[in-house]
Every structure is written in structure tokens, then in C-alpha cells.
Enzyme design. Structure first.
Site, PDB file in Angstrom:
ATOM      1  N   CYS A  10      39.767  64.426 165.291  1.00 34.71           N
ATOM      2  CA  CYS A  10      38.747  65.359 165.733  1.00 34.71           C
ATOM      3  C   CYS A  10      39.289  66.653 165.989  1.00 34.71           C
ATOM      4  O   CYS A  10      40.734  66.902 165.804  1.00 34.71           O
ATOM      5  CB  CYS A  10      37.850  64.686 166.722  1.00 34.71           C
ATOM      6  SG  CYS A  10      38.666  64.562 168.281  1.00 34.71           S
ATOM      7  N   CYS A  82      34.318  64.764 163.357  1.00 37.55           N
ATOM      8  CA  CYS A  82      33.480  65.988 163.561  1.00 37.55           C
ATOM      9  C   CYS A  82      33.892  66.741 162.229  1.00 37.55           C
ATOM     10  O   CYS A  82      34.806  66.496 161.593  1.00 37.55           O
ATOM     11  CB  CYS A  82      34.018  66.383 164.687  1.00 37.55           C
ATOM     12  SG  CYS A  82      35.627  67.325 164.850  1.00 37.55           S
ATOM     13  N   CYS A  89      41.320  69.893 158.640  1.00 31.12           N
ATOM     14  CA  CYS A  89      42.305  68.772 158.243  1.00 31.12           C
ATOM     15  C   CYS A  89      43.488  69.463 157.322  1.00 31.12           C
ATOM     16  O   CYS A  89      42.720  69.869 156.094  1.00 31.12           O
ATOM     17  CB  CYS A  89      41.844  67.603 158.056  1.00 31.12           C
ATOM     18  SG  CYS A  89      42.993  66.264 157.865  1.00 31.12           S
TER      19      CYS A  89
END
Length: 137
Positions: A10, A82, A89
Site C-alpha cells: 500500500c 490501494c 509500484c
């Protein structure tokens, strides 16, 4: 047999991914190595610790960390919690299965102490439900 690796991601690795790591270790620990991280590291949220204690799971020894590309590349399953983590990422290798659980950030909850705690419990319970479902598959 080697354990599989699940990596919960997250934004700040302070609430959602920390709770997921705690449940993951409790529920999946026999067959999975469980890790969590964030795009940033914000430290463990004290309310996340408190809410997990209500479930009998102690996450105080977990640490808030940024995404480790080595763990990411070795993972069997990466679960983003999220949209921010999903969007920011690092590139996930094609052989790694990914799943996205778009959960609200309880750290951003506003209102009375009780209302904020209710939001934390709601997100915590949803994470627990999803990890139990993962364990059944």
C-alpha cells in the site's frame, strides 16, 4: 515443499498492508511467507496495532518499509491494497500473480474517535475476510 511468498503493498505501509501482513502470518503462515511494504514508509499506525490487538494479533514487531525489489521479484502473489500502490509500484515480473484490493485508507478517516475506530475495524475485517478466502483457494 517451499512456501509461497505473498507481498501486501500500500502507500505508506502503516495500516492496511500491516494489518494484511498480521492476518497473513496468522492465517496463511503454514504455507506462505508473508511480507508487506509501501511505496513510502510511514511507520506503524498505533490505531492499526490497537485494532489488530482486538483480534488477538500482535503486529508491534512488524516494521514499516518501502518495497524491496528482491522480495517483489521472488513473490508468487502481490496484492495491492490501494490505487496509489498499484499505480506507483515498481514493475512486477510477468510470472508474479497480482491482485488488487481497493480498500479505503483508515488513516484518513475523520470524525469522532469512535467513527475513526469504526472505519479501521471495517477495513480490518474486510482484509481478514479476503485473506481467509485466499487461504481456502
Amino acid at each position: 515443499m517451499d512456501k509461497k511468498i505473498v507481498y501486501f503493498l500500500c502507500t505508506g505501509n502503516s495500516c492496511r498492508s500491516q494489518m494484511a501482513e498480521g492476518f497473513g502470518k496468522e492465517i496463511l503462515g503454514e504455507t506462505w511467507d508473508v511480507y508487506s511494504a509501501g511505496v513510502e514508509a510511514h511507520g506503524l499506525n498505533p490505531r492499526a496495532i490497537e485494532m489488530m490487538n482486538e483480534k488477538g494479533i500482535d503486529i508491534t514487531n512488524q516494521s514499516s518499509s518501502i518495497i524491496d525489489k528482491e522480495i517483489l521479484n521472488r513473490s508468487d502473489l502481490v496484492i495491492t491494497l490501494c490505487g496509489d500502490a498499484k499505480d506507483r509500484c515498481p514493475t512486477i515480473p510477468a510470472n508474479v500473480q497480482t491482485t488488487h484490493w481497493d480498500l479505503p485508507d483508515p488513516a484518513k478517516a475523520e470524525g469522532t474517535e469512535e467513527e475513526i475506530s469504526l472505519e479501521f475495524r471495517s477495513v480490518r475485517d474486510e482484509i481478514e475476510k479476503r485473506i481467509k478466502s485466499l487461504a481456502e483457494n
